[in-house]
Design a protein around this motif. Sequence first.
Motif, PDB file in Angstrom:
ATOM      1  N   ALA A 132      10.954   0.699   0.074  1.00 44.81           N
ATOM      2  CA  ALA A 132      11.608   2.200  -0.066  1.00 44.81           C
ATOM      3  C   ALA A 132      10.573   2.897  -0.663  1.00 44.81           C
ATOM      4  O   ALA A 132      10.644   4.189  -0.510  1.00 44.81           O
ATOM      5  CB  ALA A 132      12.973   2.362  -0.900  1.00 44.81           C
ATOM      6  N   LYS A 133       9.608   2.458  -1.484  1.00 46.86           N
ATOM      7  CA  LYS A 133       8.671   3.016  -2.111  1.00 46.86           C
ATOM      8  C   LYS A 133       7.195   2.745  -1.413  1.00 46.86           C
ATOM      9  O   LYS A 133       6.515   2.686  -2.167  1.00 46.86           O
ATOM     10  CB  LYS A 133       8.653   3.097  -3.632  1.00 46.86           C
ATOM     11  N   ALA A 134       7.265   2.149  -0.447  1.00 52.48           N
ATOM     12  CA  ALA A 134       6.090   1.676   0.332  1.00 52.48           C
ATOM     13  C   ALA A 134       4.889   2.526   0.622  1.00 52.48           C
ATOM     14  O   ALA A 134       5.151   3.612   0.742  1.00 52.48           O
ATOM     15  CB  ALA A 134       6.696   0.600   1.508  1.00 52.48           C
ATOM     16  N   THR A 135       3.737   1.966   0.378  1.00 53.64           N
ATOM     17  CA  THR A 135       2.631   2.711   1.026  1.00 53.64           C
ATOM     18  C   THR A 135       2.152   2.002   2.561  1.00 53.64           C
ATOM     19  O   THR A 135       2.899   1.100   2.819  1.00 53.64           O
ATOM     20  CB  THR A 135       1.313   2.304   0.159  1.00 53.64           C
ATOM     21  N   VAL A 136       1.468   2.691   3.191  1.00 60.56           N
ATOM     22  CA  VAL A 136       1.175   2.315   4.571  1.00 60.56           C
ATOM     23  C   VAL A 136       0.627   0.990   4.519  1.00 60.56           C
ATOM     24  O   VAL A 136       0.805   0.157   5.455  1.00 60.56           O
ATOM     25  CB  VAL A 136       0.291   3.253   5.436  1.00 60.56           C
ATOM     26  N   THR A 137      -0.090   0.644   3.511  1.00 60.92           N
ATOM     27  CA  THR A 137      -0.741  -0.771   3.310  1.00 60.92           C
ATOM     28  C   THR A 137       0.122  -1.689   3.013  1.00 60.92           C
ATOM     29  O   THR A 137       0.153  -2.855   3.610  1.00 60.92           O
ATOM     30  CB  THR A 137      -1.811  -0.635   1.884  1.00 60.92           C
ATOM     31  N   LEU A 138       1.179  -1.591   2.381  1.00 62.38           N
ATOM     32  CA  LEU A 138       2.209  -2.342   2.049  1.00 62.38           C
ATOM     33  C   LEU A 138       3.082  -2.654   3.256  1.00 62.38           C
ATOM     34  O   LEU A 138       3.214  -3.963   3.352  1.00 62.38           O
ATOM     35  CB  LEU A 138       3.172  -2.173   0.864  1.00 62.38           C
ATOM     36  N   ALA A 164       1.991  -2.383   6.257  1.00 64.15           N
ATOM     37  CA  ALA A 164       0.994  -2.953   7.244  1.00 64.15           C
ATOM     38  C   ALA A 164       1.105  -4.486   6.767  1.00 64.15           C
ATOM     39  O   ALA A 164       0.882  -5.273   7.724  1.00 64.15           O
ATOM     40  CB  ALA A 164      -0.272  -2.401   7.113  1.00 64.15           C
ATOM     41  N   ASP A 165       1.105  -4.787   5.561  1.00 62.33           N
ATOM     42  CA  ASP A 165       0.855  -6.117   5.211  1.00 62.33           C
ATOM     43  C   ASP A 165       1.946  -6.978   5.137  1.00 62.33           C
ATOM     44  O   ASP A 165       1.974  -8.365   5.045  1.00 62.33           O
ATOM     45  CB  ASP A 165      -0.045  -6.232   3.633  1.00 62.33           C
ATOM     46  N   TYR A 166       3.010  -6.234   5.426  1.00 64.12           N
ATOM     47  CA  TYR A 166       4.387  -7.069   5.465  1.00 64.12           C
ATOM     48  C   TYR A 166       4.413  -8.070   6.488  1.00 64.12           C
ATOM     49  O   TYR A 166       4.845  -9.599   6.390  1.00 64.12           O
ATOM     50  CB  TYR A 166       5.533  -6.252   5.669  1.00 64.12           C
ATOM     51  N   LEU A 167       4.152  -7.806   7.644  1.00 62.92           N
ATOM     52  CA  LEU A 167       4.024  -8.817   8.744  1.00 62.92           C
ATOM     53  C   LEU A 167       2.670  -9.243   8.925  1.00 62.92           C
ATOM     54  O   LEU A 167       1.623  -8.919   8.816  1.00 62.92           O
ATOM     55  CB  LEU A 167       4.592  -8.136  10.151  1.00 62.92           C
ATOM     56  N   ASP A 168       2.853 -10.651   9.492  1.00 67.15           N
ATOM     57  CA  ASP A 168       1.305 -11.271   9.742  1.00 67.15           C
ATOM     58  C   ASP A 168       0.940 -11.217  11.102  1.00 67.15           C
ATOM     59  O   ASP A 168       1.247 -12.020  11.914  1.00 67.15           O
ATOM     60  CB  ASP A 168       1.507 -13.037   9.323  1.00 67.15           C
ATOM     61  N   MET A 169       0.556  -9.664  11.433  1.00 68.34           N
ATOM     62  CA  MET A 169       0.050  -9.524  12.770  1.00 68.34           C
ATOM     63  C   MET A 169      -1.174  -8.814  12.525  1.00 68.34           C
ATOM     64  O   MET A 169      -1.801  -8.318  11.797  1.00 68.34           O
ATOM     65  CB  MET A 169       0.887  -8.457  13.256  1.00 68.34           C
ATOM     66  N   THR A 170      -2.172  -9.483  13.555  1.00 67.10           N
ATOM     67  CA  THR A 170      -3.447  -8.912  13.613  1.00 67.10           C
ATOM     68  C   THR A 170      -3.367  -7.752  14.757  1.00 67.10           C
ATOM     69  O   THR A 170      -2.706  -7.727  15.828  1.00 67.10           O
ATOM     70  CB  THR A 170      -4.577 -10.038  14.175  1.00 67.10           C
ATOM     71  N   SER A 227       6.978  -1.125  11.008  1.00 71.62           N
ATOM     72  CA  SER A 227       5.725  -1.590  11.034  1.00 71.62           C
ATOM     73  C   SER A 227       4.571  -0.620  11.503  1.00 71.62           C
ATOM     74  O   SER A 227       4.980   0.152  12.403  1.00 71.62           O
ATOM     75  CB  SER A 227       5.465  -3.016  11.768  1.00 71.62           C
ATOM     76  N   PRO A 228       3.528  -0.256  10.838  1.00 76.32           N
ATOM     77  CA  PRO A 228       2.564   0.765  11.399  1.00 76.32           C
ATOM     78  C   PRO A 228       2.309   0.440  12.803  1.00 76.32           C
ATOM     79  O   PRO A 228       1.599   1.260  13.381  1.00 76.32           O
ATOM     80  CB  PRO A 228       1.624   0.611  10.260  1.00 76.32           C
ATOM     81  N   TYR A 229       2.290  -0.822  13.070  1.00 75.03           N
ATOM     82  CA  TYR A 229       1.963  -1.087  14.270  1.00 75.03           C
ATOM     83  C   TYR A 229       3.031  -0.742  15.487  1.00 75.03           C
ATOM     84  O   TYR A 229       2.899  -0.551  16.896  1.00 75.03           O
ATOM     85  CB  TYR A 229       1.995  -2.969  14.634  1.00 75.03           C
TER      86      TYR A 229
END
Length: 519
Positions: free
Chosen positions: A102-108, A110-116, A272-274
């Motif tokens: 809920a208070k996530a940064t875009v980095t958090l 992006a890092d939640y899923l293990d995706m390249t 996800s940012p993706y």
Amino acid sequence: MIKDYVQQTSMWPFATLRSRKSIVILLTFLSFLQLYRHYPASNFNVPFLPATAPICQSQPIPAIQEPSPRVTEQWTQLQDLFERHPPNLVMERGDFAGGQLAKATVTLLADYLDMTFAEAQLMRDEHASVVEALPHYPIGAFSGRGIIILAGGKYSEIAATTIGMTRLLGSRLPLEIWMIDQIEEQEGWCEEMAAYGGIVCRFVSDYIQDMSAFSHHYQLKIPAIMFSSFTEVLYLDGDSLPVVNPDPIFSAPAYVNTGAVLWPDYWKSTESPYTPYITGQNQTKATSVPDLQTVDSGQMLWNKEKHWQSLCLSAYYNYFGPTYFYTLFTQGGPGWGDKDTFPTALRALKAKWTMIPHRLQTQRYDDGTGHGKGSGMAMMQADPADMQAFKPLFLHSNFIKFSVRRLMCDTCTEDPSALSTEQRLKDKEVTFKGSITNRKGPIWKQLNFGMRIFATKEKDGLNDMGRLDTERDMWRVMERVGCMGVFSDEKICHRTRRYLDRTFGMVTRWEGGAERDCS
């Protein structure tokens, strides 16, 4: 007389007490016992009839045509298309991390899923291939407007309240009830619902031969909408009921101008940012937290002629929803499921649609004084006819499910239609207890002492918005369900009528699908 009885009855606990205080205690005790008395049905023959009962309207309901075989053919082609372009990763539902995200940064995010990035690029190519091959609208396959309600198994008991409310409030739209298969139908229930007029049951398995990809109930909204006979659809979850006649909704400018209306949920998007990259909205992954509101898909307004390809793309997302897209769109945030597949498909195809601008309102429990308590029991969604002021149209009961059996039984046997395949194979009786028996539950006191469940003095509650009678109307419908038809039970019927009498000062008699003395 009571005093003499107390003196003469040696077995009674108060037999040796003659003081006025003891008599008061005795009378209080006897009054308490009144809560649990069973009254014969003849004591409740007081009909409640508004001056113009909406259910008595004579306007005919349009006939419902059979779903077109052309849609079945198109679905077969879509299923083949989907299978040729599956996701390159399996991403099942992860651990819930709503508070963190809920208070996530875009980095958090992006890092939640293990995706390249390479994996996202491959999926972007698959997605683009699906979009390029999406079929056009099958002209002539559908007609008219109608309501679709998803039911089946235990959801049918809840949907019975929603269906009854649509007719009680005066809706004359044809209505299709959709279930997975005939196993999900309680025997005789569809005929009972048909007595309201203009209602038919449909089964997804009659139109899709291979159901192996459908592992979650979330996935069934898509085939229900696609295969329905209507061009213009008001979709409702079984627990999302109208509080006013919903028929005028199709004339709302917000719908007429765009052809698709969606309602907001509580949360901001945690996609996800993706997501915008994979779905072709951006040329790279997002570099900031998305300023998007998630969707409450318990109610949707959809013109299939205008948005057929968006519906087909949403079908792709739902087809692989449990193993990929549901997690891509929500990650560890709240609301994992179908709900954000619809706006994502619309955005991916750059379609024109309407998100209701009004924040949903929470209907809370009555604390005994009319004021609200707790975090809430249901979500109120706004009428799109008024984009300036919030006017309630739907009550989506996300916590308390308004099934008369779930509320009023001691110990009920679960109908076989509500059991999983595994439970049916075990051939053991499955039971559940109603809210009226749960002393620690949020509505035990209300059900046992004849109190309203909805807070009546709640700011922005239904009462504050001029819909105090919604709760009464719901109980009128539940009385019909509990006293007639496949879910009827003598004890539940007595309790429901007792509750109606004590809480609202009335009980309705129903005969032949309509209220007595309709004229």
